[in-house]
Design a protein around this motif. Sequence first.
Motif, PDB file in Angstrom:
ATOM      1  N   ALA A  12       9.200  -0.266  27.874  1.00 46.11           N
ATOM      2  CA  ALA A  12       9.382  -0.821  26.564  1.00 46.11           C
ATOM      3  C   ALA A  12      10.541  -0.467  25.663  1.00 46.11           C
ATOM      4  O   ALA A  12      11.357  -1.086  25.155  1.00 46.11           O
ATOM      5  CB  ALA A  12       8.144  -1.114  25.735  1.00 46.11           C
ATOM      6  N   ASP A  13      10.691   0.988  25.826  1.00 46.11           N
ATOM      7  CA  ASP A  13      11.909   1.566  25.184  1.00 46.11           C
ATOM      8  C   ASP A  13      13.046   1.122  25.480  1.00 46.11           C
ATOM      9  O   ASP A  13      14.039   0.995  24.779  1.00 46.11           O
ATOM     10  CB  ASP A  13      11.887   3.087  25.402  1.00 46.11           C
ATOM     11  CG  ASP A  13      10.823   4.074  24.489  1.00 46.11           C
ATOM     12  OD1 ASP A  13      10.232   3.017  23.731  1.00 46.11           O
ATOM     13  OD2 ASP A  13      10.347   5.000  25.116  1.00 46.11           O
ATOM     14  N   LEU A  14      13.342   0.625  26.933  1.00 42.11           N
ATOM     15  CA  LEU A  14      14.451   0.096  27.341  1.00 42.11           C
ATOM     16  C   LEU A  14      14.954  -1.059  26.601  1.00 42.11           C
ATOM     17  O   LEU A  14      16.122  -1.378  26.372  1.00 42.11           O
ATOM     18  CB  LEU A  14      14.631  -0.259  28.656  1.00 42.11           C
ATOM     19  CG  LEU A  14      14.153   0.897  29.720  1.00 42.11           C
ATOM     20  CD1 LEU A  14      13.955   0.597  31.219  1.00 42.11           C
ATOM     21  CD2 LEU A  14      15.247   1.877  29.771  1.00 42.11           C
ATOM     22  N   SER A  15      14.050  -2.029  26.172  1.00 38.92           N
ATOM     23  CA  SER A  15      14.487  -3.146  25.496  1.00 38.92           C
ATOM     24  C   SER A  15      14.406  -2.914  24.110  1.00 38.92           C
ATOM     25  O   SER A  15      15.275  -3.686  23.581  1.00 38.92           O
ATOM     26  CB  SER A  15      13.442  -4.578  25.963  1.00 38.92           C
ATOM     27  OG  SER A  15      12.188  -3.851  25.430  1.00 38.92           O
ATOM     28  N   ARG A  16      13.932  -2.139  23.440  1.00 41.49           N
ATOM     29  CA  ARG A  16      13.677  -2.112  22.151  1.00 41.49           C
ATOM     30  C   ARG A  16      15.029  -1.266  21.559  1.00 41.49           C
ATOM     31  O   ARG A  16      15.562  -1.432  20.703  1.00 41.49           O
ATOM     32  CB  ARG A  16      12.738  -0.962  21.533  1.00 41.49           C
ATOM     33  CG  ARG A  16      11.292  -1.776  21.371  1.00 41.49           C
ATOM     34  CD  ARG A  16      10.233  -1.138  20.637  1.00 41.49           C
ATOM     35  NE  ARG A  16       9.939   0.354  21.288  1.00 41.49           N
ATOM     36  CZ  ARG A  16       8.939   0.106  22.248  1.00 41.49           C
ATOM     37  NH1 ARG A  16       8.217  -0.733  22.420  1.00 41.49           N
ATOM     38  NH2 ARG A  16       8.644   1.567  22.689  1.00 41.49           N
ATOM     39  N   LYS A  17      15.341  -0.500  22.445  1.00 48.35           N
ATOM     40  CA  LYS A  17      16.622   0.482  22.276  1.00 48.35           C
ATOM     41  C   LYS A  17      18.198  -0.167  22.831  1.00 48.35           C
ATOM     42  O   LYS A  17      19.291   0.379  22.528  1.00 48.35           O
ATOM     43  CB  LYS A  17      16.547   1.797  22.808  1.00 48.35           C
ATOM     44  CG  LYS A  17      15.421   2.704  22.039  1.00 48.35           C
ATOM     45  CD  LYS A  17      15.311   3.927  22.734  1.00 48.35           C
ATOM     46  CE  LYS A  17      14.091   4.865  22.029  1.00 48.35           C
ATOM     47  NZ  LYS A  17      14.134   6.044  22.440  1.00 48.35           N
ATOM     48  N   ARG A  18      18.015  -1.290  23.572  1.00 50.15           N
ATOM     49  CA  ARG A  18      19.432  -2.092  24.108  1.00 50.15           C
ATOM     50  C   ARG A  18      19.847  -1.272  24.988  1.00 50.15           C
ATOM     51  O   ARG A  18      21.279  -1.182  24.735  1.00 50.15           O
ATOM     52  CB  ARG A  18      19.959  -2.788  22.952  1.00 50.15           C
ATOM     53  CG  ARG A  18      19.239  -3.620  22.006  1.00 50.15           C
ATOM     54  CD  ARG A  18      18.481  -4.956  22.988  1.00 50.15           C
ATOM     55  NE  ARG A  18      19.530  -5.475  23.742  1.00 50.15           N
ATOM     56  CZ  ARG A  18      19.416  -6.427  24.973  1.00 50.15           C
ATOM     57  NH1 ARG A  18      18.172  -6.631  25.115  1.00 50.15           N
ATOM     58  NH2 ARG A  18      20.345  -6.863  25.395  1.00 50.15           N
ATOM     59  N   LEU A  19      19.432  -0.589  25.765  1.00 50.38           N
ATOM     60  CA  LEU A  19      20.125   0.469  26.671  1.00 50.38           C
ATOM     61  C   LEU A  19      20.490  -0.330  27.768  1.00 50.38           C
ATOM     62  O   LEU A  19      20.121  -1.421  28.049  1.00 50.38           O
ATOM     63  CB  LEU A  19      19.236   1.399  27.208  1.00 50.38           C
ATOM     64  CG  LEU A  19      18.475   2.451  26.007  1.00 50.38           C
ATOM     65  CD1 LEU A  19      17.287   3.012  26.693  1.00 50.38           C
ATOM     66  CD2 LEU A  19      19.512   3.181  25.732  1.00 50.38           C
ATOM     67  N   ARG A  20      21.879   0.131  28.324  1.00 52.30           N
ATOM     68  CA  ARG A  20      22.546  -0.585  29.269  1.00 52.30           C
ATOM     69  C   ARG A  20      21.759   0.051  30.770  1.00 52.30           C
ATOM     70  O   ARG A  20      21.677   1.231  30.632  1.00 52.30           O
ATOM     71  CB  ARG A  20      24.068  -0.245  29.357  1.00 52.30           C
ATOM     72  CG  ARG A  20      24.808  -0.698  28.144  1.00 52.30           C
ATOM     73  CD  ARG A  20      26.123  -0.295  28.121  1.00 52.30           C
ATOM     74  NE  ARG A  20      25.919   1.221  27.959  1.00 52.30           N
ATOM     75  CZ  ARG A  20      26.858   2.000  28.257  1.00 52.30           C
ATOM     76  NH1 ARG A  20      28.127   1.652  28.683  1.00 52.30           N
ATOM     77  NH2 ARG A  20      26.844   3.366  27.985  1.00 52.30           N
TER      78      ARG A  20
END
Length: 132
Positions: free
Chosen positions: A1-9
């Motif tokens: 979920a952190d990947l989508s919240r932080k807008r990581l590539r």
Amino acid sequence: ADLSRKRLRVATRQPEAGSHRLFLHLLAQGGVRPESLDWLPRAVHAETELAAIIRDGHADVGLGIEAAAIANGLAFIPLATERLDLITFRRDAFEPPLQTLLAWTRTPEFAAQATSLGGYNIANAGCVVFNA
């Protein structure tokens, strides 16, 4: 979920790769829709390529092996473990080439190499786990 919240590539492997399939499974377990992530436009075809893309700043994260992360000076967060087995015909298990390979997996040099790569547990290397 952190990947989508932080807008990581996010860098990923090709769709046929086991690591890509595992990544999609983990996303589903976490309730994350793949389309909510910022994927790089091109999938990569090797763990080392994935790590290099992150190292060079073209992506922020990707699912790969610890050895590739270490080799590229990256942080690594273990999410899963994978067991790899060598499968052979019983008749071949006692032939010199395979016996030589198995003997090598029990040497201090093999252990040192596995340790230096990182992420490999060789405690059961060379053990028969199924005999039919």
